[in-house]
Design an enzyme around this catalytic site. Sequence first.
Site, PDB file in Angstrom:
ATOM      1  N   THR A 181       0.816  -1.217   0.000  1.00 27.33           N
ATOM      2  CA  THR A 181       0.000   0.000   0.000  1.00 27.33           C
ATOM      3  C   THR A 181       0.849   1.267   0.000  1.00 27.33           C
ATOM      4  O   THR A 181       1.940   1.272   0.570  1.00 27.33           O
ATOM      5  CB  THR A 181      -0.834   0.003   1.303  1.00 27.33           C
ATOM      6  OG1 THR A 181      -1.684  -1.125   1.245  1.00 27.33           O
ATOM      7  CG2 THR A 181      -1.621   1.256   1.507  1.00 27.33           C
ATOM      8  N   ARG A 209     -13.320  -8.763   1.036  1.00 29.93           N
ATOM      9  CA  ARG A 209     -12.391  -8.468   2.139  1.00 29.93           C
ATOM     10  C   ARG A 209     -11.929  -7.004   2.072  1.00 29.93           C
ATOM     11  O   ARG A 209     -11.605  -6.482   1.009  1.00 29.93           O
ATOM     12  CB  ARG A 209     -11.182  -9.399   2.046  1.00 29.93           C
ATOM     13  CG  ARG A 209     -10.114  -9.174   3.134  1.00 29.93           C
ATOM     14  CD  ARG A 209      -8.997  -8.308   2.629  1.00 29.93           C
ATOM     15  NE  ARG A 209      -7.888  -8.227   3.585  1.00 29.93           N
ATOM     16  CZ  ARG A 209      -6.891  -7.343   3.498  1.00 29.93           C
ATOM     17  NH1 ARG A 209      -6.872  -6.469   2.508  1.00 29.93           N
ATOM     18  NH2 ARG A 209      -5.927  -7.317   4.384  1.00 29.93           N
ATOM     19  N   VAL A 210     -11.904  -6.342   3.203  1.00 29.77           N
ATOM     20  CA  VAL A 210     -11.362  -4.986   3.308  1.00 29.77           C
ATOM     21  C   VAL A 210     -10.282  -5.018   4.382  1.00 29.77           C
ATOM     22  O   VAL A 210     -10.485  -5.616   5.442  1.00 29.77           O
ATOM     23  CB  VAL A 210     -12.469  -3.966   3.674  1.00 29.77           C
ATOM     24  CG1 VAL A 210     -11.874  -2.603   3.993  1.00 29.77           C
ATOM     25  CG2 VAL A 210     -13.477  -3.851   2.526  1.00 29.77           C
ATOM     26  N   THR A 232       1.247  -0.118   6.567  1.00 28.78           N
ATOM     27  CA  THR A 232       1.193  -0.988   5.398  1.00 28.78           C
ATOM     28  C   THR A 232       1.497  -2.403   5.867  1.00 28.78           C
ATOM     29  O   THR A 232       2.062  -2.602   6.935  1.00 28.78           O
ATOM     30  CB  THR A 232       2.217  -0.535   4.325  1.00 28.78           C
ATOM     31  OG1 THR A 232       2.159  -1.438   3.229  1.00 28.78           O
ATOM     32  CG2 THR A 232       3.633  -0.491   4.857  1.00 28.78           C
ATOM     33  N   GLY A 233       1.112  -3.363   5.054  1.00 30.21           N
ATOM     34  CA  GLY A 233       1.351  -4.751   5.437  1.00 30.21           C
ATOM     35  C   GLY A 233       0.045  -5.498   5.556  1.00 30.21           C
ATOM     36  O   GLY A 233      -0.978  -5.069   5.024  1.00 30.21           O
ATOM     37  N   GLY A 235      -3.222  -6.253   6.603  1.00 32.32           N
ATOM     38  CA  GLY A 235      -4.141  -5.328   7.254  1.00 32.32           C
ATOM     39  C   GLY A 235      -4.828  -5.866   8.483  1.00 32.32           C
ATOM     40  O   GLY A 235      -5.142  -5.110   9.413  1.00 32.32           O
TER      41      GLY A 235
HETATM   42  N1  ASP Z   1      -2.535  -3.014   4.195  1.00 29.71           N
HETATM   43  C1  ASP Z   1      -3.055  -3.501   2.931  1.00 29.71           C
HETATM   44  C2  ASP Z   1      -4.207  -4.403   3.171  1.00 29.71           C
HETATM   45  O1  ASP Z   1      -4.186  -5.157   4.117  1.00 29.71           O
HETATM   46  C3  ASP Z   1      -2.060  -4.206   2.141  1.00 29.71           C
HETATM   47  C4  ASP Z   1      -0.739  -3.515   1.950  1.00 29.71           C
HETATM   48  O2  ASP Z   1      -0.260  -2.793   2.776  1.00 29.71           O
HETATM   49  O3  ASP Z   1      -0.146  -3.701   0.914  1.00 29.71           O
HETATM   50  O4  ASP Z   1      -5.118  -4.420   2.364  1.00 29.71           O
END
Ligand code: ASP
Length: 315
Positions: A181, A209-210, A232-233, A235
Site C-alpha cells: 500500500t 475483504r477490506v 502498510t502490510g 491489514g
Molecule cells: N494493508 C493492505 C491491506 O491489508 C495491504 C498492503 O499494505 O499492501 O489491504
Amino acid sequence: MIHRRALLASVAAAGAAVATSRMRAALPLSGGPVILSTWDHGIPANVAAMEALRSGGTALDAAERGVMVTEADVTNRSVGLTGYPDRDGIVTLDACIMDGDGRAGSVCFVQGIKHPVSLARKVMENTPHVMMVGKGAEQYARELGIEQLPNVLPDDVQKAWENWKKESRYQPVINIENHDTIGLLVLDANGRLAGACTTSGLAWKMHGRVGDSPIIGAGLYVDNEVGGATCTGVGEYVLRTLASFLAVERMRMGDTPQQACEEAIRRIKARHADVRNVQVGILALDTHGRHGAASIHDGFTFALHKDGKNQLRKA
Ligand code: ASP
C-alpha cells in the site's frame, strides 16, 4: 421521529464543528515541509506532493496528489486498477484521506475507480459521512461524473492470477509484491498535517475483504495537535490494534515518532502468537517534522522528503 434530512444536516453540522474546534493557529515550521510515505513508490509520490505544496496547495491537496501518482502507475501491482485482483479475479480498491483538523473520508471495496483517494475526499468534503462502500460508493462516483472503468487485468496480472488459481493457496508472505500500500503523510510549512492511504489490498484476498488501509485509525490517522501515522502490510494485524491511532496517541503522551512506531509494532507482536510470515510497517510524523519508522521484519522501505532531499530509507 427525526426527519432524515434534518438528521443529515445535523451530522454535517457536527462534522464542521469538529473541524472548527480542532483548528489551531498555524506554527511556521523552521525546516520547511516534510513528506513521508511507504515503500519505494513513495519517492515519485513525494515529488508530486511537494509540487502540490509549492504550487500553493494545502497539506490535504499534497496528500491526495502524492498518492494519485501511485494509483495511476500502471506498473504498480498493489495500488490502483492494475493491482493484483482478489481470488475471483476482480480488483477492488480501498482508500482514505484525513486532514489534521479531524475531517476524514474513506471508500472501501470499490471497483473501476481510477482514483479512489479522490472519491474518498469527495465523501469527506461533500457528504455528511466518513465512509462509503461498494455499490453505493460507485453510484456516488457516477453521480459526480467519475468514470467507472471495466475490470480488465493486464496480461501479466491475468497470468499471475491464473497461476495462483492452480493451487488457490492464500498465504500472506512477507515483503513480496502481494502487498505494498501507499500511505503518505504531509506536514506543510505552516505545521499543518494531512495524510492519505490507498491500496488494491492483499493479492488473492476473498471477494469482499477490506483491510486496514481505508479505516481511519488503522491504515491512517492524523491530528494537527500531535502528528500522523500510516501503516502498510497485512491489514488484519493493523486492524486488530488500530496501529495508526495507537501511534498518534503514544506521541500525544510524549513518545517520539520512532518510539511510537516501535510501540505499535510491539503491540502487534504481543497480540499475535505468530508473526513469522507477516509483515507490517508503520510510519509516523509529528508536528515538529520528526519522523519514525518500524516494521515487524526487515525490508520495509520508506521515502522521506525533507530539507530539499527526497530519499529512500529502510525502517
Ligand atoms: N494493508 C493492505 C491491506 O491489508 C495491504 C498492503 O499494505 O499492501 O489491504
